[in-house]
Design an enzyme around this catalytic site. Structure first.
Site, PDB file in Angstrom:
ATOM      1  N   SER B  46       0.594  -1.080  -0.027  1.00 25.36           N
ATOM      2  CA  SER B  46      -0.134   0.081  -0.048  1.00 25.36           C
ATOM      3  C   SER B  46       0.798   1.058   0.124  1.00 25.36           C
ATOM      4  O   SER B  46       1.708   1.408   0.831  1.00 25.36           O
ATOM      5  CB  SER B  46      -0.981  -0.001   1.153  1.00 25.36           C
ATOM      6  N   GLU B  47       0.690   2.290  -0.827  1.00 23.23           N
ATOM      7  CA  GLU B  47       1.443   3.504  -0.962  1.00 23.23           C
ATOM      8  C   GLU B  47       1.592   4.249   0.211  1.00 23.23           C
ATOM      9  O   GLU B  47       2.786   4.663   0.126  1.00 23.23           O
ATOM     10  CB  GLU B  47       0.938   4.175  -2.305  1.00 23.23           C
ATOM     11  N   ASN B  48       0.908   4.164   1.026  1.00 26.64           N
ATOM     12  CA  ASN B  48       1.256   4.878   2.304  1.00 26.64           C
ATOM     13  C   ASN B  48       2.225   4.372   3.348  1.00 26.64           C
ATOM     14  O   ASN B  48       2.252   4.444   4.425  1.00 26.64           O
ATOM     15  CB  ASN B  48      -0.216   5.344   2.805  1.00 26.64           C
ATOM     16  N   SER B  88       8.200   3.941   0.464  1.00 30.07           N
ATOM     17  CA  SER B  88       7.068   3.425  -0.423  1.00 30.07           C
ATOM     18  C   SER B  88       7.431   3.485  -1.910  1.00 30.07           C
ATOM     19  O   SER B  88       7.272   2.683  -2.718  1.00 30.07           O
ATOM     20  CB  SER B  88       5.748   3.846   0.103  1.00 30.07           C
TER      21      SER B  88
END
Lengths: 242, 216
Positions: B46-48, B88
């Site tokens: 997940s990008e976060n 990330s």
């Protein structure tokens, strides 16, 4: 402990027209207490560098309503209507940056690097009027580093020196922003004595952190809740809160 | 578009996921995939800042500091890790993500996509879309065949702003699975009772029927 200050003192380090780097993804990892203090101040013409503008009436959303902001630099302003409306009404300038470019620009800003070339956004509207360079046969676009006058970040725990740890995905942009602000103010849930955090658990070493503010919000049911006034009045000094 | 159709597309994409792969899921239909994966062992990024993102937690375990890119509460699978935004996107741009499953507003016949802005409307959100388009090893587009207003999404040429020069590898809709090979589009599989003629009518992009075509 010289780094611990009150929220009212914290915002005295911000001037009209400053750029502020504000941690958070949605409202997770956002320094809500410090932002509340700005929203109730006369500060104006601020440029907020943040992934998004919080939510309507929460975090940076409050600053939008209070009129503290002139411009926002970030990747995603369409989650809520509040930022879109402010933009449509001409109350807010927006500079849209891909999320990875925002993170890397901040990392460079904090690491003494002037900028970087990335393939992200090549061939799109966001790369128009930016310098391009072919490296090993592939086209890249130049992105300038981002620095801020003041970084306002959120950590879960600080020791008295300002060494920081974070709570799960509330880490997000907070660490890179701590490196890229001229003055760095962290809001924390808990302050412990130096030495109490295992050295290998520290994500942000204290040399990045100038001031520490205690979070007045209390985490309940997985969310930060604004405490009643009485609870706030009884809060004092160094120690665990919430 | 009915939830059943969206779920059908998500299920089909789930079947295509390769065991052991690191997969990033975009906004829209891809968010339905975690609940369709079953026992398949893939690592969701997940990008976060999560690798090893798990399913939606029970209400009492919800923590709004453990969220997905959609800002919804999630859980962590065994062996999960958490990292900051710069790390990330180093994973994303650096080619460390095996597959990105993304939604799209339009895909053209060469595999170029538009998934972030609508002409004539305020362009105020891009998120990690362009980073994923440029950086993921492989990209599958999971989308309904037509827009809500019944307009084709798979077109000759993009009329919406491009998300980047990089071409995608595959499109999965409720009707068909298309693959791109050297910027040419091939029909691999029909996924509904639609006829070839009907499919052609709602798909303005030029495509050929693959030699390894599978009928529904």
């Amino acid at each position: 402990m010289e780094k611990l200050i009150k929220p009212i003192k914290a915002i005295s380090y911000i001037k009209n027209g400053d750029s502020i780097l504000v941690g958070g993804f949605g409202v997770s990892g956002t320094p809500l207490t410090i932002l509340d203090e700005i929203a109730s101040s006369d500060l104006k013409d601020l440029t907020a560098v943040s992934n998004n503008l919080g939510e309507k009436g929460k975090g940076l959303g409050k600053l939008l309503d209070a009129g503290n902001l002139k411009k926002a630099v970030g990747s995603y302003f369409t989650t809520g209507r509040h930022a879109v409306e402010a933009w449509l009404e001409g109350r807010l300038e927006i500079e849209l940056v891909p999320q990875g470019t925002l993170a890397e620009a901040l990392r460079c800003g904090g690491a003494g690097i002037g900028g970087f070339y990335t393939k992200t956004s090549v061939g799109t509207k966001l790369a128009e009027n930016k310098e391009k360079k072919v490296i090993d046969g592939e086209e890249y676009v130049f992105e300038k580093a981002i620095k801020g006058d003041v970084a306002l970040i959120k950590a879960s725990r600080s020791d008295t020196l300002g060494n920081l740890t974070y709570d799960k995905t509330a880490l997000n942009f907070n660490h890179v922003m701590a490196t890229a602000g001229k003055t760095v103010i962290v809001e924390v849930d808990e302050i412990v004595e130096a030495g109490e955090i295992e050295p290998q658990d520290i994500i942000t070493p204290h040399l990045y952190v100038d001031y520490i503010v205690e979070n007045k919000y209390i985490k309940k049911g997985g969310e930060y809740i604004e405490p009643s006034n009485s609870a706030e009045n009884s809060k004092k000094g160094v120690g665990t809160i919430g | 578009m009915s939830q059943a159709i969206r779920l059908k597309i998500a299920k089909k994409v789930s079947e295509l996921l390769v065991e052991g792969n690191v997969v990033n899921l975009g906004i829209g239909i891809p968010t339905l995939i975690p609940d369709c994966i079953g026992d398949k062992n893939v690592y969701l990024q997940s990008e976060n800042g999560i690798l090893g993102m798990g399913a939606t937690p029970a209400d009492e375990e919800t923590d709004m500091d453990l969220i997905s890119a959609n800002k919804q509460p999630v859980s962590l699978n065994k062996g999960a890790s958490i990292f900051d935004s710069a790390d990330s996107f180093s994973m994303i741009r650096g080619g460390h993500i095996d597959l990105a499953v993304l939604g799209a507003l339009q895909v053209d016949e060469t595999g170029e996509i538009a998934n972030w802005a609508i002409p004539g409307k305020a362009i105020l959100g891009v998120g990690g879309a362009m980073d994923l388009v440029m950086g993921a090893q492989k990209i599958i587009i999971a989308t309904t065949h037509l827009t809500k207003d019944g307009n084709p999404k798979i077109v000759n040429k993009l009329t919406y702003p491009s998300s980047g020069k990089r071409k995608v590898d595959m499109i999965v809709t409720e009707h068909a699975l298309f693959k791109f090979i050297s910027s040419k589009m091939y029909l691999m599989e029909v996924l509904s009772d639609i006829s070839f003629e009907e499919l052609k009518q709602i798909t303005p992009a030029s495509y050929e029927i693959s030699s390894s075509f599978i009928a529904s």
